[in-house]
Design an enzyme around this catalytic site. Structure first.
Site, short mmCIF file in Angstrom:
data_model
loop_
_atom_site.label_atom_id
_atom_site.label_comp_id
_atom_site.label_asym_id
_atom_site.label_seq_id
_atom_site.Cartn_x
_atom_site.Cartn_y
_atom_site.Cartn_z
N ASP A 88 3.13 -6.54 3.64
CA ASP A 88 2.69 -5.49 4.58
C ASP A 88 2.87 -5.92 6.03
O ASP A 88 1.97 -5.79 6.85
CB ASP A 88 1.22 -5.10 4.30
CG ASP A 88 0.81 -3.86 5.09
OD1 ASP A 88 1.70 -3.11 5.54
OD2 ASP A 88 -0.40 -3.64 5.26
N HIS B 134 3.13 2.38 13.02
CA HIS B 134 2.14 3.44 13.26
C HIS B 134 2.61 4.51 14.25
O HIS B 134 1.78 5.18 14.86
CB HIS B 134 0.80 2.86 13.76
CG HIS B 134 0.08 2.03 12.73
ND1 HIS B 134 -1.20 1.59 12.90
CD2 HIS B 134 0.47 1.56 11.52
CE1 HIS B 134 -1.58 0.88 11.84
NE2 HIS B 134 -0.57 0.84 10.99
N GLU C 50 -5.03 2.16 2.59
CA GLU C 50 -5.15 0.90 3.34
C GLU C 50 -5.40 1.21 4.80
O GLU C 50 -6.25 0.61 5.46
CB GLU C 50 -3.86 0.07 3.19
CG GLU C 50 -3.91 -1.31 3.85
CD GLU C 50 -3.50 -1.32 5.31
OE1 GLU C 50 -3.92 -2.23 6.05
OE2 GLU C 50 -2.78 -0.39 5.75
N GLU C 51 -4.64 2.20 5.32
CA GLU C 51 -4.71 2.49 6.75
C GLU C 51 -6.09 3.01 7.15
O GLU C 51 -6.56 2.72 8.24
CB GLU C 51 -3.63 3.51 7.13
CG GLU C 51 -2.20 3.08 6.82
CD GLU C 51 -1.72 1.93 7.69
OE1 GLU C 51 -2.52 1.39 8.48
OE2 GLU C 51 -0.54 1.56 7.57
N ASP D 220 6.05 0.62 7.22
CA ASP D 220 4.63 0.48 6.88
C ASP D 220 4.25 1.61 5.94
O ASP D 220 3.78 2.63 6.37
CB ASP D 220 3.79 0.49 8.16
CG ASP D 220 2.34 0.11 7.90
OD1 ASP D 220 2.05 -0.38 6.81
OD2 ASP D 220 1.51 0.30 8.80
N HIS E 84 0.83 -1.21 0.00
CA HIS E 84 0.00 0.00 0.00
C HIS E 84 0.86 1.25 0.00
O HIS E 84 1.92 1.30 0.60
CB HIS E 84 -1.04 0.00 1.12
CG HIS E 84 -0.50 0.04 2.52
ND1 HIS E 84 -0.17 1.21 3.16
CD2 HIS E 84 -0.27 -0.95 3.42
CE1 HIS E 84 0.24 0.93 4.39
NE2 HIS E 84 0.21 -0.37 4.57
ZN LIG Z 1 0.56 -1.41 6.40
#
Ligand SMILES: [Zn+2]
Length: 461
Positions: free
Chosen positions: A354, A425, A326-327, A293, A281
């Site tokens: 991912d 994150h 995606e998030e 990420d 992503h």
């Molecule tokens: Zn991700």
């Protein structure tokens, strides 16, 4: 008559012989080419460089933000320079949520400032904030079981910790707290939701992630506190006095924006309508630069396609999909699924990177039983890269899992996620966390997988 039969037998014999020799020749070339490919992939810096470029030249790229728009342009340009034959953008409607300031204080029994971040999509508190007593539950199940009168007017805190696992199992179990905690807390009249960060480091970097709301239900502000501050709350609870919190979260949400799935094809020379799909992503959270990420995944799948193309056109089409948003709700994958619904049967198999940038250690598959032997055929080519053979209930990845629900065969090239949730994150998800050696192994695995399947006749459903 006998002579004719003899002649036919002879002709059949010759055909069979030549067929075998051409097959074994093809296999020879394939295995030789494959080892050349693997040697090259294990020394190439391409995936690592791509992740460097995306995190440095674009940086944070939350869906709908300026960074997200830049990332789409970046992806198109990289696909062009990497030799993709066809590049397409698929419009995806995304929410343009923006983080503002946050202040979270314990005001009683002792005064403390908490390191906190708003969850993605959170509504703001009133401009002057709110104050309330904290009520703690381990997770969403305990919250659901508690009587409403104990919760009305309070701030719900979900304290569940996650542990380090190679395969991210602990995160998978706790994610419901973050995703649906605000819905369950609102049902019981809570003023706000706090969760313990879904992180595995002792750190004051708190972990964001999407929070969901339910229509016709109060939307309450939601934030995560750092793991270190979660330990502080645990100590405060031992005093058996009410814990009060003052919370001020400012966020805003613009009208819907358009983002894009960026789709690159290396068109198959013999079976262009059979697609081997590799995914990652393009969006990231806003706090760091989205290195683990998912710039690492973007780098791995783009470089894999480029490495395969360098060996000549594969028989089947090799498609890379860099999904949007995606998030924030898997919006890119949902759009892809909807618009390509009639073409899903063309996808031979799909894989997604991912779970950070750790070494790939296991091959899981999700093939129909009839073709499970093909998992062994794929596996034998990946084994030299250090993989174990896993199970046949592969998750696939967050985006690809949606395709799997529509009977698309998927594999999981499972990465070592042991350290992933130290940074995932957070503001600490930055390029320095990537290991060149692991990235090289990742691109070698993706390139080998793509090369083997795209040059074979194997089917998995
Ligand atoms: Zn991700």
């Amino acid at each position: 008559m006998i002579a004719l039969v003899r002649n036919i037998t002879f002709v059949l014999f010759i055909i069979t012989l030549s067929l075998f020799s051409s097959l074994s020749k093809a296999n020879e070339i394939t295995s030789q080419t494959l080892s050349t490919l693997q040697e090259k992939a294990l020394t190439s810096t391409l995936a690592y460089d791509l992740a460097d470029s995306l995190t440095t030249e674009v940086g944070a790229r939350l869906a709908g933000s300026e960074g997200d728009k830049k990332a789409v342009v970046w992806a198109e340009q990289k696909m062009q320079s990497l030799g993709f034959d066809k590049i397409a953008k698929q419009a995806v409607p995304v929410r343009a949520w923006q983080r503002g300031t946050i202040r979270a204080h314990v005001t009683s029994p002792f005064s403390h400032q908490l390191a906190a971040v708003a969850l993605g999509g959170s509504v703001p508190t009133p401009i002057n904030g709110l104050s309330a007593e904290l009520i703690t539950f381990k997770g969403i199940e305990q919250l659901q079981a508690a009587p409403k009168e104990n919760i009305v007017g309070k701030i719900v805190y979900l304290s569940q910790a996650i542990t380090k696992n190679k395969d991210a199992a602990s995160y998978g179990k706790a994610i419901r707290n973050r995703s649906y905690g605000a819905i369950e807390a609102a049902k019981k009249g809570a003023k706000a939701l706090l969760i313990r960060s879904m992180g595995t480091a002792k750190s004051r970097y708190a972990h964001t992630g999407a929070v969901y709301y339910q229509k016709n239900l109060q939307k309450i502000p939601a934030a995560a506190i750092s793991t270190v501050d979660a330990e502080l709350l645990r100590k405060l609870e031992k005093y058996e006095k009410p814990i009060t919190i003052s919370l001020n979260i400012q966020t805003n949400e613009k009208t819907w924006q358009t983002s894009y799935n960026v789709i690159g094809d290396i068109i198959g020379s013999e079976k262009p309508n059979e697609i081997v799909l590799l995914a990652a992503h393009l969006d990231s959270w806003d706090l760091g630069t989205g290195a683990i990420d998912n710039a690492s995944g973007v780098g791995a799948v783009l470089s894999a396609a480029n490495l395969v193309k360098q060996l000549g056109q594969p028989k089947r089409t090799l498609r890379v999909v860099l999904f949007a948003s995606e998030e924030m709700g898997l919006r890119g994958a949902k759009t892809y699924l909807k618009e390509y619904e009639n073409q899903l049967s063309q996808i031979v198999v799909a894989a997604e990177s991912d779970l950070g940038a750790g070494k790939i250690w296991r091959l899981d598959t999700r093939f129909v039983d009839e073709y499970i032997t093909h998992a062994d055929d794929v596996y034998k080519h990946l084994m030299p890269l250090g993989l174990q053979r896993g199970h046949n209930q592969a998750f696939g990845g967050p985006n690809i899992a949606l395709l799997a629900q529509s009977n698309v065969p998927v594999v999981s090239l499972v990465q070592d996620g042991t350290n992933y949730f130290d940074y995932h994150h957070t503001a600490n998800d930055t390029f320095d966390k990537l290991s060149l050696k692991d990235m090289q192994q990742n691109q070698a695995v993706y390139a080998s997988f793509a090369f083997v399947v795209a040059n074979s006749d194997m089917v998995f459903k």
